[in-house]
Design a protein around this motif. Structure first.
Motif, PDB file in Angstrom:
ATOM      1  N   GLY A  43      -5.035  -3.409  17.245  1.00 32.64           N
ATOM      2  CA  GLY A  43      -5.507  -3.866  15.950  1.00 32.64           C
ATOM      3  C   GLY A  43      -6.788  -3.159  15.555  1.00 32.64           C
ATOM      4  O   GLY A  43      -7.246  -2.232  16.221  1.00 32.64           O
ATOM      5  N   ARG A  44      -7.382  -3.631  14.462  1.00 35.79           N
ATOM      6  CA  ARG A  44      -8.618  -3.041  13.965  1.00 35.79           C
ATOM      7  C   ARG A  44      -9.809  -3.542  14.781  1.00 35.79           C
ATOM      8  O   ARG A  44      -9.748  -4.580  15.437  1.00 35.79           O
ATOM      9  CB  ARG A  44      -8.815  -3.375  12.495  1.00 35.79           C
ATOM     10  N   LEU A  45     -10.908  -2.799  14.698  1.00 36.51           N
ATOM     11  CA  LEU A  45     -12.123  -3.199  15.390  1.00 36.51           C
ATOM     12  C   LEU A  45     -12.684  -4.485  14.790  1.00 36.51           C
ATOM     13  O   LEU A  45     -12.626  -4.705  13.581  1.00 36.51           O
ATOM     14  CB  LEU A  45     -13.176  -2.103  15.295  1.00 36.51           C
ATOM     15  N   PHE A  46     -13.240  -5.332  15.638  1.00 39.99           N
ATOM     16  CA  PHE A  46     -13.919  -6.537  15.174  1.00 39.99           C
ATOM     17  C   PHE A  46     -15.055  -6.861  16.147  1.00 39.99           C
ATOM     18  O   PHE A  46     -15.067  -6.404  17.297  1.00 39.99           O
ATOM     19  CB  PHE A  46     -12.940  -7.717  15.045  1.00 39.99           C
ATOM     20  N   PRO A  47     -16.034  -7.642  15.740  1.00 38.94           N
ATOM     21  CA  PRO A  47     -17.175  -7.947  16.598  1.00 38.94           C
ATOM     22  C   PRO A  47     -16.845  -9.026  17.619  1.00 38.94           C
ATOM     23  O   PRO A  47     -16.170 -10.010  17.311  1.00 38.94           O
ATOM     24  CB  PRO A  47     -18.242  -8.425  15.608  1.00 38.94           C
ATOM     25  N   TRP A  48     -17.331  -8.850  18.824  1.00 41.48           N
ATOM     26  CA  TRP A  48     -17.159  -9.802  19.911  1.00 41.48           C
ATOM     27  C   TRP A  48     -18.440  -9.806  20.734  1.00 41.48           C
ATOM     28  O   TRP A  48     -19.318  -8.964  20.536  1.00 41.48           O
ATOM     29  CB  TRP A  48     -15.955  -9.415  20.773  1.00 41.48           C
ATOM     30  N   ALA A  49     -18.579 -10.755  21.616  1.00 42.63           N
ATOM     31  CA  ALA A  49     -19.748 -10.825  22.495  1.00 42.63           C
ATOM     32  C   ALA A  49     -19.325 -11.331  23.852  1.00 42.63           C
ATOM     33  O   ALA A  49     -18.322 -12.047  23.979  1.00 42.63           O
ATOM     34  CB  ALA A  49     -20.815 -11.741  21.902  1.00 42.63           C
ATOM     35  N   ARG A  50     -20.067 -10.946  24.872  1.00 42.03           N
ATOM     36  CA  ARG A  50     -19.859 -11.464  26.227  1.00 42.03           C
ATOM     37  C   ARG A  50     -21.197 -11.958  26.755  1.00 42.03           C
ATOM     38  O   ARG A  50     -22.180 -11.221  26.769  1.00 42.03           O
ATOM     39  CB  ARG A  50     -19.298 -10.395  27.162  1.00 42.03           C
ATOM     40  N   LEU A  51     -21.228 -13.217  27.174  1.00 41.35           N
ATOM     41  CA  LEU A  51     -22.423 -13.823  27.746  1.00 41.35           C
ATOM     42  C   LEU A  51     -22.106 -14.390  29.107  1.00 41.35           C
ATOM     43  O   LEU A  51     -21.078 -15.046  29.283  1.00 41.35           O
ATOM     44  CB  LEU A  51     -22.957 -14.959  26.859  1.00 41.35           C
ATOM     45  N   GLY A  52     -22.988 -14.151  30.072  1.00 39.45           N
ATOM     46  CA  GLY A  52     -22.943 -14.834  31.342  1.00 39.45           C
ATOM     47  C   GLY A  52     -23.812 -16.079  31.290  1.00 39.45           C
ATOM     48  O   GLY A  52     -24.425 -16.387  30.256  1.00 39.45           O
ATOM     49  N   PRO A  53     -23.904 -16.813  32.403  1.00 38.78           N
ATOM     50  CA  PRO A  53     -24.670 -18.063  32.401  1.00 38.78           C
ATOM     51  C   PRO A  53     -26.133 -17.887  32.005  1.00 38.78           C
ATOM     52  O   PRO A  53     -26.669 -18.696  31.236  1.00 38.78           O
ATOM     53  CB  PRO A  53     -24.526 -18.551  33.846  1.00 38.78           C
ATOM     54  N   SER A  54     -26.801 -16.859  32.493  1.00 35.12           N
ATOM     55  CA  SER A  54     -28.218 -16.667  32.170  1.00 35.12           C
ATOM     56  C   SER A  54     -28.414 -16.381  30.688  1.00 35.12           C
ATOM     57  O   SER A  54     -29.337 -16.906  30.050  1.00 35.12           O
ATOM     58  CB  SER A  54     -28.805 -15.530  33.008  1.00 35.12           C
TER      59      SER A  54
END
Length: 214
Positions: free
Chosen positions: A172-183
């Motif tokens: 698909g097309r590009l879209f914004p995402w994020a990855r966060l750990g516990p800290s």
């Protein structure tokens, strides 16, 4: 805030079939496998630790194929899943859950009255701006509510441009995402009006429970 939906062909096809492979892919080729079969199955022992902490009404944000909404319905706990993919919502309803095809950033039922909110399977990444998402959920929550977030199991804090990829040439097309750990989640919680109440890990998955700051 406008949220770009996941590709409505590649992702939707996986939701219809309940099968992968499916990945999030960055333009540089980095891949994050998505566990479609687990999402489309029944809750497992790790999921049940989350269910045990749920008190209704529950809002499952980015519910996907609705395993939590369906499990809560079987337990008699009022719950609603919201997701932007019609095929995922249809699967959630077929599984016995209540679900609606909406973005969390749109007006939702029960604003300010949800007792438990869920961001499972890395959904802190929705919209690519965790702080904006956490602030939005703060406005949806009632006083004393519980927000449970499944983070990345490692300490990571990154904003990504990704597309959904099925490993067979479909993407698909590009879209914004994020990855966060516990800290990283702990750092984001305070400015968004939340405090950490509990953290736990199980089966290589990491969870954080948040309460609203009074």
């Amino acid at each position: 805030m406008t949220v770009t939906t996941w590709d409505q062909d590649v992702y939707a096809d996986a939701m219809r079939t309940g099968r992968g492979p499916l990945y999030l892919r960055r333009p540089d080729g980095w891949l994050l496998p998505l566990d479609v079969e687990r999402w489309c199955g029944h809750v497992d022992a790790t999921d049940r630790l989350v269910l045990a902490r749920c008190a209704g009404p529950v809002l499952d944000v980015g519910c996907g194929p609705g395993r939590f909404a369906a499990a809560l319905a079987r337990l008699g706990v009022p719950a609603l899943g919201v997701d932007t993919c019609p095929s995922a919502v249809a699967r959630a309803i077929a599984a016995g859950g209540a679900a609606e095809c909406r973005s969390v950033f749109e007006p939702l039922p029960g604003e300010g009255a949800w007792r438990t909110l869920l961001l499972m399977d890395g959904n802190i990444g929705i919209g690519g701006d965790p702080l904006a998402l956490l602030r939005r959920l703060r406005g949806l929550a009632r006083p004393g509510a519980l927000l449970m977030v499944e983070t990345a199991p490692v300490d990571v804090d990154e904003r990504l441009a990704v597309h959904v990829d099925n490993g067979r040439g479909g993407r698909g097309r590009l879209f914004p995402w994020a990855r966060l750990g516990p800290s990283a989640l702990r750092r984001a919680a305070g400015p968004a009006g939340w405090r950490v109440a509990e953290e736990w890990t199980c089966a290589e998955r990491a969870f954080t429970a948040l309460r609203p700051v009074r």
